[in-house]
Motif scaffolding. Structure first.
Motif, PDB file in Angstrom:
ATOM      1  N   ASN A 284      43.059  21.515   9.363  1.00  0.00           N
ATOM      2  CA  ASN A 284      42.279  22.684   8.964  1.00  0.00           C
ATOM      3  C   ASN A 284      42.282  22.902   7.459  1.00  0.00           C
ATOM      4  OD1 ASN A 284      41.333  23.416  11.495  1.00  0.00           O
ATOM      5  ND2 ASN A 284      43.357  24.257  12.022  1.00  0.00           N
TER       6      ASN A 284
ATOM      7  N   LYS B  31      40.053  19.493   6.021  1.00  0.00           N
ATOM      8  CA  LYS B  31      38.911  18.871   6.698  1.00  0.00           C
ATOM      9  C   LYS B  31      37.567  19.018   5.976  1.00  0.00           C
ATOM     10  CE  LYS B  31      38.166  22.828   9.792  1.00  0.00           C
ATOM     11  NZ  LYS B  31      37.098  23.485   9.008  1.00  0.00           N
ATOM     12  N   ASP B  32      37.454  19.984   5.091  1.00  0.00           N
ATOM     13  CA  ASP B  32      36.139  20.252   4.505  1.00  0.00           C
ATOM     14  C   ASP B  32      35.933  19.658   3.128  1.00  0.00           C
ATOM     15  OD1 ASP B  32      35.305  21.698   6.724  1.00  0.00           O
ATOM     16  OD2 ASP B  32      36.504  23.417   6.048  1.00  0.00           O
TER      17      ASP B  32
ATOM     18  N   LYS C 254      40.675  18.853  17.618  1.00  0.00           N
ATOM     19  CA  LYS C 254      39.520  18.553  16.770  1.00  0.00           C
ATOM     20  C   LYS C 254      38.953  19.837  16.177  1.00  0.00           C
ATOM     21  CE  LYS C 254      37.661  14.170  18.281  1.00  0.00           C
ATOM     22  NZ  LYS C 254      36.448  13.389  18.522  1.00  0.00           N
ATOM     23  N   ALA C 255      38.390  19.727  15.028  1.00  0.00           N
ATOM     24  CA  ALA C 255      37.841  20.922  14.389  1.00  0.00           C
ATOM     25  C   ALA C 255      36.481  20.588  13.801  1.00  0.00           C
ATOM     26  CB  ALA C 255      38.784  21.407  13.295  1.00  0.00           C
ATOM     27  N   ASP C 256      35.729  21.621  13.531  1.00  0.00           N
ATOM     28  CA  ASP C 256      34.406  21.428  12.931  1.00  0.00           C
ATOM     29  C   ASP C 256      34.508  20.865  11.533  1.00  0.00           C
ATOM     30  OD1 ASP C 256      32.651  22.038  14.803  1.00  0.00           O
ATOM     31  OD2 ASP C 256      31.878  23.878  13.846  1.00  0.00           O
ATOM     32  N   THR C 257      33.799  19.805  11.293  1.00  0.00           N
ATOM     33  CA  THR C 257      33.760  19.241   9.942  1.00  0.00           C
ATOM     34  C   THR C 257      32.539  18.364   9.827  1.00  0.00           C
ATOM     35  OG1 THR C 257      34.771  17.549   8.526  1.00  0.00           O
ATOM     36  CG2 THR C 257      35.450  17.555  10.823  1.00  0.00           C
TER      37      THR C 257
END
Ligand SMILES: Cc1ncc(C[n+]2csc(CCOP(=O)(O)OP(=O)(O)O)c2C)c(N)n1
Ligand SMILES: Cc1ncc(C[n+]2csc(CCOP(=O)(O)OP(=O)(O)O)c2C)c(N)n1
Ligand code: SF4
Ligand code: SF4
Ligand code: SF4
Ligand code: SF4
Ligand code: SF4
Ligand code: SF4
Ligand SMILES: [Mg+2]
Ligand SMILES: [Mg+2]
Lengths: 384, 179, 272, 70, 272, 384, 179, 70
Positions: free
Chosen positions: G82, G85-86, G102-105
């Motif tokens: 987190n 990731k961006d 999993k995370a948004d990226t």
């Protein structure tokens, strides 16, 4: 201030203790060292008489620690030392800077470096007063020239320290510290005393010890033992007082510490101008050296020489404006210091090429004499 | 001989009480309503060898606080005389103890048995400094007699007031006998 | 966390920074329990430390807390105590903080017999800086700065405290917690300078460097090598090697510094 | 203290799985599940609270929250 | 000055700076005689001091001499000794220099048992700065910073040295010079850290402030109040008040630091 | 130097120890502190292998004392620390300055003031390196930017220290100290080693330890234990090494100490210019920050911006000439430092109004990035 | 995907050996004849919480030594993912452990059972870092296989060479199974 | 040692007149003249040399310069 006490002969070091007690000092911790020792000795005798505490610690490091502890516990506190001891105190001075604990540190300068010339005067610690501890930090430094001024400036040192929550260095030199001089002390009632700002706890839900409640960069202070537990650390901390490694917290804290000083230069900075209105050459000086400069300027003015003096009473923050506002007639600045050339660099940065900056330096254990100032001014004026 | 600024140098060796003598002269000047500063020079750290006290008295502000061209020098040892004898104001005088060997100098020298008087007449060599204060005061009138008396009473240890007064008077007498 | 003890902690700062099995948490808990048992006035307690893993303890405790410079806790504490003798001042410090850089302040605080209680978290190593030897590291032990084994002899801290003038001196361990709590209670009640050396464990550095195994193994060592002061008196010298003597070593009534200073004030004011 | 009030609480979030409570409970009340202490034998507990005072992470409470700790 | 001793002095620096009757000259003379008696190699002797009247002694002595910063003599000396173990390193220091600002270096040098002989000139005062109390000033005594009488308890330096790990510990006085010389000889011959506390007299400050009279009177006090270690053992506690116990307190054979370090070097080089 | 060792990954702190040993260091005394600790740890392991000595002292003050003692006894000696410890060492650093005992002091800077940010980088001790101890004193300070440079500069620090008999500060920062980087070390035989100058005792009747026999201001040095007894003191002393309070002795000594440095600026001062020939804006930088500046300058030059860099390798004595000799095209100087603004004052004094001096300061525990340099240069060039 | 400058960020928590992994990657790059630097970030003083190692590999001089826009991120904990990731290079990939959510990226995520492989297949969770090195090497080819093998043998404790080699191969296999 | 070689020498320049030698000579060999020690009773001297080793100013030599001091 109105004069009321009978005139009396008082030593500079004695005036320092009397000024401190008048300012409200009730705690002194120190370790003896020439030429500051009389300050400890007189404090040992005087403090218990006013219900205050004196302690001789095992060294200068401990003295500085005890002073910070006592100040956190609510007493106005001071320590005094000289070069070698001033070097030793630096780490804990930095602690006081970062934790914003008010305290006054007196350095009666003697010849350095190292053990140097313990009984001889010098002004060789002036840059150390600014940069002696590691890391970026705020500091206030005052330097008196007269015994009476030692009294007043010690009070001012406490006032500034309490107001801005920053250690204040009183940078004396052996000449002023050991000189006995006629003084008339002001009526105690007439003395302006500033105490640390306190929070209005009834209006604050949770006290954050490092929150800038008033927007002036100075967090109000609660003393230990007043029923409001909080944490003090020498690590970079957020407004709650707890450590943080966040870049924005670090940046905010350091900026705020610097801002406390930089936003208040007009109040903190004090200097004396003497015959500078039309001067072609201005001698910049401080401490005992300034007394020789005044005498020299008086003599030279009688001769018709266009010379003036700028006596720095506040050394740090440095009075850049005072230099820059010298009149257009001024071409030369002589920086007279009892050292190899320290403040001259800072004056040089101020001057930005506008003035010809020349040093008058003496580092042989003797006070610069009026004759030496006169000779230098003549030389400079001749060359000009 | 009172000028705008009078400089006095008291010189001898440690333990002769010259600093106290300087303080008394300065304090007396203040009692006379004048301005005064007193300073001293130390040996390495706080002890040993030569000792020196300096006093500047003036009706004006005293800027430069040190003595450069004294009007008055007191020298209680040979060493002190030799060190300082050549550097006085034009009309300066040098007061030396009888135990000191006179030396060549362009200035006026007054020799008096200061230490002997203290030891033999007062019975305490310790008070030679006060005898010297008497001599200086009588000779130069830099400070008034009453002021110097009051200054002495204020600064000497309790119980020694009479002794010191006697020493002061003895100093005056030494000068009176001169003329 | 037991509810009745929550008020002593800064709950929002927990879990603490210490490694799994680090003994420092056990000592911190023991200090809190001793304070609670004695029903001391929370607001009048001031806890001071230097720098080190151990010196992080005050940050978790909900009193007036002061995290000073490395080694200087006792100097700051002395200032606080002399300024405000009504405050109960407790110093929490490490073996490095207290006996290396802070050694001088320690012996002088002992000498003055100022009313401060000092609890030394002795894990025989500089934990915070990752495992250098300290003045309490045993001979022959390994540390990052003693890669060939330590040749520096260690202090007997209790002996040093007593010889320096401390008037209450005791030693405990993080294994013997009930006794430790009692000792700390006694130290807190003692008028004068009291020292409680507590053997802690640093599994991360001292343990690893010396292949001592898990925290449990290290606790077992404390258990198996400790003997009481009484037992030690009877034990022949040879058998004492590597033994940890625990219990109370010294207790004395002697004039306390801040009380003596109050007399100075009376004398000075009377003389005027 | 009444029986029903009694419990051995382990704060899972606080526990760092050092194993000390497991190893030194005199009554073997705990066992280890992936290094995590689990109360397996509550009846054996004598409420000596050694586990509680030895836990470096203040993660154990023996005897109910409001139980007097003395 | 005796001809045979002249080589040990810097004759051109004499007379020394010390006041009439100052005990420091007596101790300095005793150190020289001990060196002479042992026929030590003059060129291999290095004398180190801090700052103080006592610490001026090395300046008068014709060896490699080092006048360091206040309190730090033992730190510098440790560097010299470890760098050049073949040098005989002697530290001359004052009660202030050694036990106040220098206290930490003292206990650590004791602990390491490094082969240095330390002679402490104990005049119970800071002489050089004109008479402030030191950690060795007796309770109740007067000093410029103790105008109402001293409330700081003093160290028992010999106890402190022993508890810190020194392996030869003795006390002498400037009255008992023959014994003092013998003690210093033994200290110099001892392998390891040796401490000789010597009671000196400061007529100028300690004497005057406490109305003790002439140097002769102060010497008499040393004479009349001193008892030997043996006599002290038999004496009831009450009678011991104000007594000065002189003689040898402790002697032990223990591994010496620089020798142990040589083994480290061997081990390190062997391992390659 | 010819490259001979295989390339390897080496940490800055490790390179420091390797450089020191290559320079002849055989004594290390220290007290651990982040981020310098690896230097002690590696020295502890490496020194006995080459017959040298390592000791962990009770604190930083003792470490500095032991280093001076060992150097007097003939071993090349070093200590390493970080901010708080650097503050504590200051008194004894002054002793080494006055007594002219060669030694190297490494300060791996971390965030300050006080305990500050132990694990984060900063360049906040740069003024302290010059002014940290009391009194007038000479000092040399070098600051490396690369791991390989740490190796070379540590050698140079020993060489300068030995040659001029002055303590030399190696001012690293956390980034360089902890960075692991590809390095190829030079053939040991190719490394130039300077040892302290020794007197030819056969030609000297009586050895005066502080006599300027060669007229270069540097007295030749005998080590303790070499059969020539002499006296060393931290008091002001004459050529015989004994204390003196004579004004002319003091003046001579202090002047000589300063002259040793000031007469040899060309040899001591080292810097790197990069694209300054025609630059309108020059970024002045040192240590790890300089690496960001180089990257930024490369990028900006590709854009056609007239920007250059001046990387200071010697910080003290300050390379005034390097500033003053910037080409006439140069209008702006940006001083990029990881602090609130320290060296900028000194650059300002150098500039004498000729340049517009602007600070790029970051004091949040993060290295200044190339992007930030680029943005600042663009801003300055736009305003110009 | 080898560019002029490759930036790799290895993130997770203390004790996962990420710094050693970083060192091995950097050393392997050097064995390949490239330039490399490795740095790390610490918690307060030297312990606790999140851990992070960074490697920059280049054929050129490496000026700025820190990672800003990594081409490769390894995240062994949710926290690490987190946090980072961006912020990758446009074509960057994120490698996460199966235990990580999993995370948004906007970037490509590759999820593999790194820790499990170490624990269950190799039998020592300690070598997850080496499995990760294998994964990164196989996936990105930033360093050669021989180089990374040699680097591992040089840096791991004696006696664990085989174990670590097995872990490395296991990492390769994980990637091979992907395609 | 032969009698004629024997003497008690006091270096007047070095002596600071502290009186220690006078007070503590077991045989009262010295007397005080204006605080200055003077040898008045040389025959009584036992050559114990206590005066020599107790003189803070190294001003006394007993038994001749070249006399072995042991
Ligand atoms: C002046 C100074 N020197 C060194 C350090 C680095 N330092 C921080 S903690 C520590 C040692 C701590 O050891 P100890 O007190 O035993 O605590 P532990 O971490 O083992 O609990 C050191 C050397 C520092 N912060 N300040
Ligand atoms: C850092 C530092 N602090 C203080 C001093 C001042 N000082 C010099 S000597 C001294 C005390 C000396 O006492 P002691 O060691 O007992 O020697 P003595 O003069 O009594 O023989 C002090 C406080 C100093 N020189 N340096
Ligand atoms: S490093 Fe050691 S002392 Fe520090 S927290 Fe971890 S186990 Fe405890
Ligand atoms: S003692 Fe505490 S931290 Fe350790 S395993 Fe048990 S509950 Fe967890
Ligand atoms: S209270 Fe005692 S018996 Fe019960 S679980 Fe805890 S340690 Fe075991
Ligand atoms: S002041 Fe005291 S210690 Fe110093 S020389 Fe004089 S008598 Fe000796
Ligand atoms: S002991 Fe020495 S100094 Fe004292 S009076 Fe006798 S000779 Fe003179
Ligand atoms: S040697 Fe002994 S007996 Fe002879 S004068 Fe000296 S003290 Fe007296
Ligand atoms: Mg520890
Ligand atoms: Mg003393």
């Amino acid at each position: 201030m109105t004069m009321t006490s009978k005139p009396r002969l008082m030593q500079g070091n004695e005036a320092c203790v009397e000024g401190a007690i008048a300012a409200g000092m009730r705690f002194y911790a120190g370790y003896p060292i020439t030429p500051s020792t009389e300050i400890a000795e007189i404090a040992a005798e005087r403090l218990p008489k006013v219900g205050g505490k004196f302690i001789q610690m095992e060294d200068e490091i401990a003295s500085m620690g005890a002073v910070i502890g006592a100040s956190l516990a609510g007493l106005k506190a001071m320590t005094a030392t000289s070069g070698p001891g001033f070097s030793l105190k630096q780490e804990n001075i930095g602690f006081a800077c970062l934790t914003e604990v008010p305290c006054v540190v007196v350095d009666v300068q003697r010849g350095g470096p190292s053990t140097g010339q313990p009984t001889l005067p010098a002004q060789g610690d002036v840059m150390q007063a600014r940069w002696g501890t590691h890391g970026d930090h705020p500091i206030i430094t005052l330097s008196p020239s007269y015994v009476r001024e030692v009294f007043d400036m010690t009070i001012r040192a406490f006032n500034l320290s309490e107001k801005y929550r920053v250690p204040c260095i009183l940078l004396m030199d052996e000449v002023v510290g050991h000189l006995r001089e006629r003084v008339e002390l002001p009526d105690p009632a007439s003395i302006k005393i500033i105490n640390r700002k306190r929070p209005d706890l009834s209006k604050i839900e949770y006290y954050n010890p490092y929150q800038d409640y008033d927007g002036d960069g100075i967090p109000p202070m609660v003393n230990f033992g007043e029923g409001v537990p909080y944490h003090v650390t020498g690590l970079i901390h957020d407004i709650t007082g707890f450590p943080s490694t966040k870049p924005e917290v670090t940046e905010y804290l350091i900026s705020r510490l610097m801002r406390k000083i930089n936003d208040n230069l007009d109040e903190i900075i004090d200097y004396e101008k003497f015959y500078t209105e039309d001067s072609e050459t201005v001698v910049v000086s401080f401490g005992s050296t300034a007394r020789s400069v005044i005498r020299a300027v008086k003599i030279l003015r009688r001769e018709g020489q266009k010379v003036g003096m700028l006596r720095l009473k506040t050394i740090w923050p440095f009075p850049h404006k005072a230099i820059q506002e010298l009149p257009p007639t001024t071409k030369n600045i002589i920086v007279a210091e009892m050292n190899f050339g320290q403040l001259i660099e800072v004056v040089g940065a101020s001057a930005k090429g506008r003035f010809n900056v020349i040093g008058l330096n003496k580092y042989n254990g003797e006070l610069i004499s009026p004759d030496e100032v006169i000779a230098k001014v003549r030389e400079v004026n001749k060359n000009a | 001989m009172m000028e705008e600024r009078v400089e006095i140098r008291l010189s001898g060796s440690g333990g002769q009480g010259l600093i106290l003598a300087g303080i008394i002269l300065a304090e007396a000047a203040i009692l006379d309503g004048k301005n005064a500063v007193q300073s001293q020079s130390y040996g390495p750290e706080a002890r040993g060898g030569a000792s020196r006290a300096e006093v500047v008295i003036s009706n004006d502000e005293i800027d430069y606080p040190k003595v450069t061209k004294p009007q008055v020098i007191l020298a209680l040892t040979n060493e002190a005389l030799n060190k300082f004898k050549d550097n006085l104001a034009p009309d300066g005088i040098i007061i030396i103890d009888s135990s000191v060997k006179k030396a060549d100098t362009p200035y006026k020298i007054v020799q008096l048995p200061i230490i002997e008087t203290a030891r033999d007449r007062i019975g305490r060599s310790m008070v030679a400094n006060i005898v010297a204060v008497g001599v200086i005061t009588a000779l130069t009138k830099v400070v008034s007699r009453e002021a110097v008396e009051r200054a002495i009473l204020k600064r000497v240890p309790k119980g020694t007031e009479e002794l010191n007064k006697k020493a002061l008077y003895a100093g005056y007498e030494l000068v009176n006998q001169l003329t | 966390m037991r509810k009745s003890l929550e008020k002593y902690y800064r709950i929002d700062k927990l879990p603490h920074i210490w490694c799994p099995g680090c003994g420092h948490g056990i000592i911190t808990g023991a200090v809190v329990r001793a304070i609670d048992n004695l029903k001391l006035d929370k607001d009048k307690i001031c806890i001071v430390s230097g720098i080190g893993c151990s010196s992080r303890a005050p940050g978790y405790l909900n009193f007036n807390t002061l995290h000073t410079t490395h080694g200087r806790a006792l100097a700051f504490a002395t200032g606080i105590k002399l300024a405000r003798p009504d405050l109960k001042v407790i110093v929490l410090t490490g073996d490095g903080d207290c006996t290396a850089i802070g050694g001088n302040h320690f012996i002088h605080a002992c000498r003055r017999n100022i009313d401060i209680t000092t609890v030394v978290f002795n894990n025989s190593i500089y934990g915070m800086t990752s495992g250098q030897y300290s003045p309490m590291t045993p001979l022959g032990a390994y540390a990052t700065t003693a890669p060939y084994g330590n040749i520096d002899r260690n202090f007997d801290l209790c002996k040093l405290a007593q010889a320096s003038g401390a008037t209450y001196v005791a030693r405990g361990t993080v294994y013997h917690v009930p006794q430790l709590i009692k000792i700390i209670e006694k130290a807190l009640q003692h008028k004068g300078f009291s020292v409680v050396e507590t053997l802690s464990i640093c599994p991360t550095y001292f343990g690893r460097k010396n292949k001592l195994g898990s925290p449990v193994k290290m606790m077992e060592m404390l258990r198996d090598n400790s003997i009481t002061v009484k037992a030690a008196e009877k034990m022949p010298r040879e058998e004492m090697v590597n033994k940890i003597v625990i219990g109370e070593f010294f207790e004395e009534n002697a004039p306390e510094y801040t009380e003596e200073y109050m007399k100075i004030i009376q004398r000075a004011q009377g003389e005027e | 203290m009444s029986e029903k009030n009694f419990e051995i609480k382990i704060n899972e979030k606080a526990c760092k799985r050092c194993g000390i409570c497991i190893a030194f409970c005199p009554k073997k009340v705990f066992s280890s599940e992936n290094d995590k202490p689990v109360v397996v034998n509550p009846d054996a507990c004598t409420k000596c609270k050694l586990c509680e005072i030895r836990c470096p992470d203040f993660a154990i409470v023996v005897g109910g929250d409001d139980d007097d700790d003395k």
